[in-house]
Design an enzyme around this catalytic site. Structure first.
Site, PDB file in Angstrom:
ATOM      1  N   ASP A  67       0.264   9.508  77.333  1.00 42.58           N
ATOM      2  CA  ASP A  67       0.998  10.687  77.783  1.00 42.58           C
ATOM      3  C   ASP A  67       2.414  10.750  77.211  1.00 42.58           C
ATOM      4  O   ASP A  67       2.914   9.782  76.635  1.00 42.58           O
ATOM      5  CB  ASP A  67       1.053  10.738  79.314  1.00 42.58           C
ATOM      6  CG  ASP A  67       1.249   9.360  79.953  1.00 42.58           C
ATOM      7  OD1 ASP A  67       1.774   8.466  79.278  1.00 42.58           O
ATOM      8  OD2 ASP A  67       0.885   9.192  81.120  1.00 42.58           O
ATOM      9  N   ASN A 136       0.125   7.259  93.705  1.00 44.67           N
ATOM     10  CA  ASN A 136      -0.758   8.296  94.247  1.00 44.67           C
ATOM     11  C   ASN A 136      -2.141   8.252  93.599  1.00 44.67           C
ATOM     12  O   ASN A 136      -2.946   9.155  93.774  1.00 44.67           O
ATOM     13  CB  ASN A 136      -0.127   9.691  94.065  1.00 44.67           C
ATOM     14  CG  ASN A 136       0.052  10.053  92.595  1.00 44.67           C
ATOM     15  OD1 ASN A 136      -0.317   9.291  91.698  1.00 44.67           O
ATOM     16  ND2 ASN A 136       0.608  11.227  92.336  1.00 44.67           N
ATOM     17  N   HIS A 138      -2.715   8.166  90.298  1.00 41.85           N
ATOM     18  CA  HIS A 138      -2.847   8.794  88.980  1.00 41.85           C
ATOM     19  C   HIS A 138      -3.086   7.748  87.893  1.00 41.85           C
ATOM     20  O   HIS A 138      -2.659   6.588  88.005  1.00 41.85           O
ATOM     21  CB  HIS A 138      -1.665   9.721  88.652  1.00 41.85           C
ATOM     22  CG  HIS A 138      -0.376   9.061  88.326  1.00 41.85           C
ATOM     23  ND1 HIS A 138       0.844   9.573  88.701  1.00 41.85           N
ATOM     24  CD2 HIS A 138      -0.069   7.919  87.632  1.00 41.85           C
ATOM     25  CE1 HIS A 138       1.809   8.803  88.256  1.00 41.85           C
ATOM     26  NE2 HIS A 138       1.281   7.783  87.598  1.00 41.85           N
ATOM     27  N   GLU A 143      -2.885  13.826  87.828  1.00 41.52           N
ATOM     28  CA  GLU A 143      -2.439  13.778  89.219  1.00 41.52           C
ATOM     29  C   GLU A 143      -3.578  14.117  90.181  1.00 41.52           C
ATOM     30  O   GLU A 143      -4.599  14.697  89.762  1.00 41.52           O
ATOM     31  CB  GLU A 143      -1.278  14.776  89.408  1.00 41.52           C
ATOM     32  CG  GLU A 143      -0.057  14.487  88.529  1.00 41.52           C
ATOM     33  CD  GLU A 143       0.792  13.302  89.023  1.00 41.52           C
ATOM     34  OE1 GLU A 143       0.250  12.389  89.678  1.00 41.52           O
ATOM     35  OE2 GLU A 143       1.998  13.297  88.730  1.00 41.52           O
TER      36      GLU A 143
END
Ligand code: F6R
Length: 246
Positions: A67, A136, A138, A143
């Protein structure tokens, strides 16, 4: 899924580096999928040390990063281009033409993502993908709540991700709100995946991701469906998981 428990961050990093060395030794023209963030930093240091000791040759290795922040150019100190140069590429004999990171400076998201999918395709897919794990759930910047079938795409970062990454910036306002990320589909197409986790703060999400329901609400849970995943974690991160000891 195989789970390898290391004593601490140092031990996890050493085991992860060894897995990468093994991959490159067996296949010198390997395509490595690479992550940024805090967790792989020591792993990269080990790789640099092994290279400097003469045990590793990156000349034919290709890399595909997960990313990049949308809107940051490669020279920006907060970009993942900069991170990879700083932590790994500038210390080893990798051919820069073989290193790939989404182009954060390309603001046309459709073009940036299509170009990146074409790069992944042209590389022939990923032999070994290294992943960190967000609090979370990811992976990359996929996400919670996104479908599993996406290729590279532009994401609005979750507030929890912006909060977590603020530690790398002068203040939270500077954290970009969007990023280009390799999709779950491309990650799942990697032949082998290694997930690195360290620290007590990851123990709850590790349990949910690898021992809970497979759901887009916990993106990493999809990894339970991959045929060759190794979770390498330290005792703190794996403390909520049941691991058979031999
Ligand atoms: C980084 C990435 C992220 C991180 C994750 C964990 O390229 O894709 O998914 O791996 O946010 O970050 P750390 O290792 O900083 O806890």
């Amino acid at each position: 899924m195989e789970i390898i428990c290391g004593r601490d961050y140092e031990h996890v990093s050493f085991k992860a580096a060894n897995a990468i060395v093994r991959q490159i030794t067996l296949k010198p023209d390997s395509v490595l999928g690479l992550a940024t963030g805090s967790t792989p930093i020591r792993t990269y240091e080990y790789l640099v040390e092994m290279y400097q000791d003469g045990g590793l040759n990156f000349a034919n290795v290709s890399t595909i990063n997960l990313d990049e922040y949308r809107g940051l150019c490669a020279e920006n100190k907060h970009s993942y281009h900069y991170y990879m140069e700083d932590k790994l590429f500038s210390h080893i004999n990798i051919d820069r033409k073989r290193t790939h990171i989404p182009d954060g400076a390309e603001l046309d998201a459709a073009k940036a993502c299509a170009d990146y999918d074409e790069i992944i395709r042209a590389c022939g897919g990923i032999d070994l993908q290294i992943l960190g794990l967000g609090h979370n759930g990811h992976i990359g910047f996929n996400e919670p709540g996104e479908v599993f079938t996406k290729g590279t795409h532009c994401v609005k970062l979750a507030q929890s991700t912006i909060d977590a990454n603020a530690r790398f910036f002068a203040n939270i306002e500077e954290v970009p709100k969007e990023a280009y990320t390799m999709g779950i589909q491309s990650i799942m197409q990697a032949k082998k995946i290694i997930v690195l986790v360290s620290g007590e703060d990851k123990k709850d999400i590790v349990k949910r991701a690898f021992f809970g329901a497979i759901t887009p609400e916990v993106p990493a849970s999809v990894l339970q469906l991959h045929q060759d995943v190794i979770l390498i974690g330290d005792e703190a991160a794996l403390s909520e998981c049941y691991i058979e000891k031999d």
